[in-house]
Scaffold this active site. Structure first.
Site, PDB file in Angstrom:
ATOM      1  N   ARG A 283      -4.644 -42.870 -50.812  1.00 28.82           N
ATOM      2  CA  ARG A 283      -4.466 -41.436 -51.062  1.00 28.82           C
ATOM      3  C   ARG A 283      -3.065 -40.965 -50.680  1.00 28.82           C
ATOM      4  O   ARG A 283      -2.710 -39.803 -50.913  1.00 28.82           O
ATOM      5  CB  ARG A 283      -5.497 -40.618 -50.253  1.00 28.82           C
ATOM      6  CG  ARG A 283      -6.927 -40.833 -50.703  1.00 28.82           C
ATOM      7  CD  ARG A 283      -7.902 -40.099 -49.793  1.00 28.82           C
ATOM      8  NE  ARG A 283      -8.090 -38.723 -50.184  1.00 28.82           N
ATOM      9  CZ  ARG A 283      -9.187 -38.245 -50.786  1.00 28.82           C
ATOM     10  NH1 ARG A 283     -10.193 -39.030 -51.061  1.00 28.82           N
ATOM     11  NH2 ARG A 283      -9.280 -36.981 -51.101  1.00 28.82           N
TER      12      ARG A 283
ATOM     13  N   TYR B 286      -0.418 -39.114 -52.939  1.00 24.99           N
ATOM     14  CA  TYR B 286      -0.662 -37.684 -53.162  1.00 24.99           C
ATOM     15  C   TYR B 286      -0.411 -36.900 -51.869  1.00 24.99           C
ATOM     16  O   TYR B 286       0.357 -35.936 -51.866  1.00 24.99           O
ATOM     17  CB  TYR B 286      -2.103 -37.511 -53.632  1.00 24.99           C
ATOM     18  CG  TYR B 286      -2.499 -36.097 -53.977  1.00 24.99           C
ATOM     19  CD1 TYR B 286      -2.023 -35.472 -55.130  1.00 24.99           C
ATOM     20  CD2 TYR B 286      -3.379 -35.388 -53.163  1.00 24.99           C
ATOM     21  CE1 TYR B 286      -2.413 -34.181 -55.453  1.00 24.99           C
ATOM     22  CE2 TYR B 286      -3.774 -34.096 -53.482  1.00 24.99           C
ATOM     23  CZ  TYR B 286      -3.295 -33.500 -54.627  1.00 24.99           C
ATOM     24  OH  TYR B 286      -3.689 -32.211 -54.948  1.00 24.99           O
TER      25      TYR B 286
HETATM   26  P1  NAD Z   1      -4.892 -30.708 -63.397  1.00 25.09           P
HETATM   27  O1  NAD Z   1      -4.747 -32.181 -63.454  1.00 25.09           O
HETATM   28  O2  NAD Z   1      -5.888 -30.050 -64.281  1.00 25.09           O
HETATM   29  O3  NAD Z   1      -3.487 -30.008 -63.673  1.00 25.09           O
HETATM   30  C1  NAD Z   1      -2.255 -30.604 -63.404  1.00 25.09           C
HETATM   31  C2  NAD Z   1      -1.360 -30.375 -64.603  1.00 25.09           C
HETATM   32  O4  NAD Z   1      -0.071 -30.944 -64.349  1.00 25.09           O
HETATM   33  C3  NAD Z   1      -1.902 -31.049 -65.867  1.00 25.09           C
HETATM   34  O5  NAD Z   1      -1.847 -30.140 -66.949  1.00 25.09           O
HETATM   35  C4  NAD Z   1      -0.954 -32.220 -66.073  1.00 25.09           C
HETATM   36  O6  NAD Z   1      -0.842 -32.611 -67.418  1.00 25.09           O
HETATM   37  C5  NAD Z   1       0.337 -31.661 -65.511  1.00 25.09           C
HETATM   38  N1  NAD Z   1       1.286 -32.701 -65.104  1.00 25.09           N
HETATM   39  C6  NAD Z   1       1.035 -33.834 -64.393  1.00 25.09           C
HETATM   40  N2  NAD Z   1       2.165 -34.535 -64.241  1.00 25.09           N
HETATM   41  C7  NAD Z   1       3.158 -33.833 -64.847  1.00 25.09           C
HETATM   42  C8  NAD Z   1       4.546 -34.033 -65.038  1.00 25.09           C
HETATM   43  N3  NAD Z   1       5.157 -35.130 -64.566  1.00 25.09           N
HETATM   44  N4  NAD Z   1       5.254 -33.100 -65.723  1.00 25.09           N
HETATM   45  C9  NAD Z   1       4.658 -31.995 -66.235  1.00 25.09           C
HETATM   46  N5  NAD Z   1       3.330 -31.755 -66.092  1.00 25.09           N
HETATM   47  C10 NAD Z   1       2.591 -32.658 -65.407  1.00 25.09           C
HETATM   48  O7  NAD Z   1      -5.159 -30.317 -61.867  1.00 25.09           O
HETATM   49  P2  NAD Z   1      -5.394 -28.905 -61.168  1.00 25.09           P
HETATM   50  O8  NAD Z   1      -6.661 -28.993 -60.435  1.00 25.09           O
HETATM   51  O9  NAD Z   1      -5.191 -27.808 -62.135  1.00 25.09           O
HETATM   52  O10 NAD Z   1      -4.217 -28.901 -60.083  1.00 25.09           O
HETATM   53  C11 NAD Z   1      -3.066 -28.083 -60.219  1.00 25.09           C
HETATM   54  C12 NAD Z   1      -2.243 -28.171 -58.939  1.00 25.09           C
HETATM   55  O11 NAD Z   1      -3.026 -27.693 -57.836  1.00 25.09           O
HETATM   56  C13 NAD Z   1      -1.797 -29.593 -58.585  1.00 25.09           C
HETATM   57  O12 NAD Z   1      -0.488 -29.531 -58.071  1.00 25.09           O
HETATM   58  C14 NAD Z   1      -2.764 -29.997 -57.503  1.00 25.09           C
HETATM   59  O13 NAD Z   1      -2.202 -30.931 -56.632  1.00 25.09           O
HETATM   60  C15 NAD Z   1      -3.048 -28.664 -56.809  1.00 25.09           C
HETATM   61  N6  NAD Z   1      -4.350 -28.688 -56.121  1.00 25.09           N
HETATM   62  C16 NAD Z   1      -5.514 -28.586 -56.824  1.00 25.09           C
HETATM   63  C17 NAD Z   1      -6.734 -28.606 -56.134  1.00 25.09           C
HETATM   64  C18 NAD Z   1      -8.064 -28.459 -56.838  1.00 25.09           C
HETATM   65  O14 NAD Z   1      -9.096 -28.486 -56.173  1.00 25.09           O
HETATM   66  N7  NAD Z   1      -8.110 -28.275 -58.133  1.00 25.09           N
HETATM   67  C19 NAD Z   1      -6.754 -28.758 -54.749  1.00 25.09           C
HETATM   68  C20 NAD Z   1      -5.540 -28.884 -54.081  1.00 25.09           C
HETATM   69  C21 NAD Z   1      -4.338 -28.840 -54.771  1.00 25.09           C
HETATM   70  N1  UDP Z   2     -17.789 -37.847 -54.314  1.00 23.59           N
HETATM   71  C1  UDP Z   2     -19.079 -38.360 -54.459  1.00 23.59           C
HETATM   72  N2  UDP Z   2     -19.483 -38.715 -55.713  1.00 23.59           N
HETATM   73  C2  UDP Z   2     -18.693 -38.588 -56.817  1.00 23.59           C
HETATM   74  C3  UDP Z   2     -17.396 -38.052 -56.657  1.00 23.59           C
HETATM   75  C4  UDP Z   2     -16.963 -37.714 -55.385  1.00 23.59           C
HETATM   76  O1  UDP Z   2     -19.838 -38.484 -53.502  1.00 23.59           O
HETATM   77  O2  UDP Z   2     -19.162 -38.930 -57.911  1.00 23.59           O
HETATM   78  C5  UDP Z   2     -17.362 -37.455 -52.975  1.00 23.59           C
HETATM   79  C6  UDP Z   2     -16.028 -38.038 -52.536  1.00 23.59           C
HETATM   80  O3  UDP Z   2     -16.213 -39.303 -51.944  1.00 23.59           O
HETATM   81  C7  UDP Z   2     -15.552 -36.999 -51.553  1.00 23.59           C
HETATM   82  C8  UDP Z   2     -16.098 -35.681 -52.108  1.00 23.59           C
HETATM   83  O4  UDP Z   2     -17.148 -36.048 -52.992  1.00 23.59           O
HETATM   84  O5  UDP Z   2     -16.120 -37.216 -50.281  1.00 23.59           O
HETATM   85  C9  UDP Z   2     -15.070 -34.857 -52.860  1.00 23.59           C
HETATM   86  O6  UDP Z   2     -14.420 -35.701 -53.785  1.00 23.59           O
HETATM   87  P1  UDP Z   2     -13.353 -35.187 -54.834  1.00 23.59           P
HETATM   88  O7  UDP Z   2     -12.809 -36.378 -55.527  1.00 23.59           O
HETATM   89  O8  UDP Z   2     -13.942 -34.098 -55.660  1.00 23.59           O
HETATM   90  O9  UDP Z   2     -12.220 -34.478 -53.961  1.00 23.59           O
HETATM   91  P2  UDP Z   2     -11.471 -34.817 -52.585  1.00 23.59           P
HETATM   92  O10 UDP Z   2     -11.993 -36.084 -51.993  1.00 23.59           O
HETATM   93  O11 UDP Z   2     -10.035 -34.916 -52.965  1.00 23.59           O
HETATM   94  O12 UDP Z   2     -11.800 -33.645 -51.745  1.00 23.59           O
END
Ligand code: NAD
Ligand code: UDP
Length: 337
Positions: free
Chosen positions: A142, A145
């Site tokens: 991980r 990221y």
């Molecule tokens: P997502 O994958 O749907 O969106 C990410 C977008 O970025 C996609 O449209 C993808 O095509 C684009 N992308 C990826 N690499 C790229 C690049 N090199 N150049 C241009 N575009 C690129 O994910 P999301 O859930 O919408 O996440 C958006 C942001 O929020 C991310 O930065 C993610 O790390 C952050 N985030 C999301 C969550 C969540 O729970 N959804 C939690 C924590 C952080």
């Molecule tokens: N998880 C799970 N089954 C699935 C997908 C995810 O039990 O099919 C668990 C995963 O191991 C983690 C939690 O759900 O403990 C959240 O996972 P997710 O990938 O949504 O996000 P993150 O781990 O980044 O919070």
């Protein structure tokens, strides 16, 4: 006042909802995306709007634009997607931040960074306040990221200290809702699809690890409030829903809401999977007057409706070829796989 606003990752799950809100507010919105983990259908309805533009571009390369505000969301976000090409994930976080911060500096634009609760790693303080420095493995699966996002935060604060760039850093906790990619492997999308199809629900580990799930509309409200906050509010600030659930509880709720006959099955826990996660949102309440309003049950109901309406033949699971193949496909991509 109408502003020209760049949203990187604007076609993604969160980005597309943000673009919707900014376009509705009358801003001139530039959505930048390379469609690595998303598809045009998320923003198709915006393409005819006169105040919306789409640029296909990769944030690891510089771009010359004139903007007033930048929301930097571009980055693969789900473990399946960000682990597909971990080196690229680190590049997107770090080089993407450098390129966007450079753009912000040149234009005098305010810039927002989508950081993550993953900066806390597997936390040994619960719930996590912004002052907690985290427990991150720097060399695990991980790390690309987690450490990429941590390095991006460092860059944001150095540009703020050294160059007076007006920054906003938000640490996003697990967010769900319509337009999540059906095959991003995240827990909410996996469980809903499994429940709808009557397949086994895959609990990783004992299912007793916890997460706190925020509905997308609440999250976007937090984004907009942070961007509009006074300039002494760079963050980092947690935005998430403090309601904490075990993954097993989530599975049971989704089974109930879908009326599914799916059974729970247990699978190995992925490496470095955090055991607990819950935001301390004191700061967001104090500084932004923000708190979530959507109950998990209500948000899940809307998300289930969305997944039930999808034509899943248009989406692909990530394959050995490329995470691009997980996006909406055309015939050419079908024949390539
Ligand atoms: P997502 O994958 O749907 O969106 C990410 C977008 O970025 C996609 O449209 C993808 O095509 C684009 N992308 C990826 N690499 C790229 C690049 N090199 N150049 C241009 N575009 C690129 O994910 P999301 O859930 O919408 O996440 C958006 C942001 O929020 C991310 O930065 C993610 O790390 C952050 N985030 C999301 C969550 C969540 O729970 N959804 C939690 C924590 C952080
Ligand atoms: N998880 C799970 N089954 C699935 C997908 C995810 O039990 O099919 C668990 C995963 O191991 C983690 C939690 O759900 O403990 C959240 O996972 P997710 O990938 O949504 O996000 P993150 O781990 O980044 O919070």
């Amino acid at each position: 006042m109408m502003k020209r606003i760049l949203v990187t990752g604007g076609a993604g799950f969160l980005g597309s909802h943000l673009c919707d809100r900014l376009v509705a507010q009358g801003h001139d919105v530039i959505c930048l995306d390379n469609f690595f983990t998303s598809q045009k259908s998320n923003i198709k309805h915006l393409l005819t709007e006169p105040n919306f533009e789409l640029v296909r571009h990769d944030v690891t390369h510089p771009i010359w634009l004139e903007v007033d505000e930048i929301y930097n969301l571009a980055c693969p976000a789900s473990p399946v997607h960000y682990q597909y090409n971990p080196i690229k994930t680190m590049k997107v976080s770090v080089m993407g931040a450098i390129n966007m911060l450079g753009l912000a500096k040149r234009c005098g634009a305010k810039i927002f960074q989508a950081s993550t609760s993953e900066v806390y790693g597997d936390p040994d303080i619960h719930p996590q306040p912004e002052s907690y420095r985290g427990n991150v493995n720097p060399i695990g699966v991980r790390s690309c990221y987690d450490e990429g996002k941590r390095a991006a935060e460092t860059l944001f604060f150095d540009y703020w200290r050294s160059n007076n760039v007006n920054i906003r850093v938000v640490r996003i906790f697990n967010t769900y809702g319509p337009r999540m990619h059906p095959y991003d492997g995240r827990v909410v999308s996996n469980f809903i699809l499994q429940a709808i199809k009557g397949e086994d629900i895959t609990l990783y580990g004992d299912g007793l690890q916890t997460r706190s799930f925020c509905y997308v509309d609440d999250l976007i409200n937090g984004f907009l409030k942070l961007m509009a906050a006074p300039d002494d509010c760079p963050g980092p600030i947690n935005i998430g829903n403090p309601g904490e659930f075990t993954i097993k509880q989530l599975a049971e709720l989704i089974i109930e809401l879908t009326g599914s006959s799916s059974k729970l099955v247990y699978m190995p826990l992925p490496q470095d999977d955090p055991t607990q996660r819950k935001p301390d949102i004191t700061l967001a309440k104090e500084k932004l007057g923000w708190q979530p309003t959507v109950e998990l049950r209500d948000g899940l109901t809307k998300t289930i409706e969305y997944f039930a309406s999808l034509d899943l033949s248009k989406y692909r699971k990530p394959t050995g070829h490329t995470a691009h193949c997980s996006t909406e496909t055309d015939e050419k991509m079908r024949t390539l796989s």
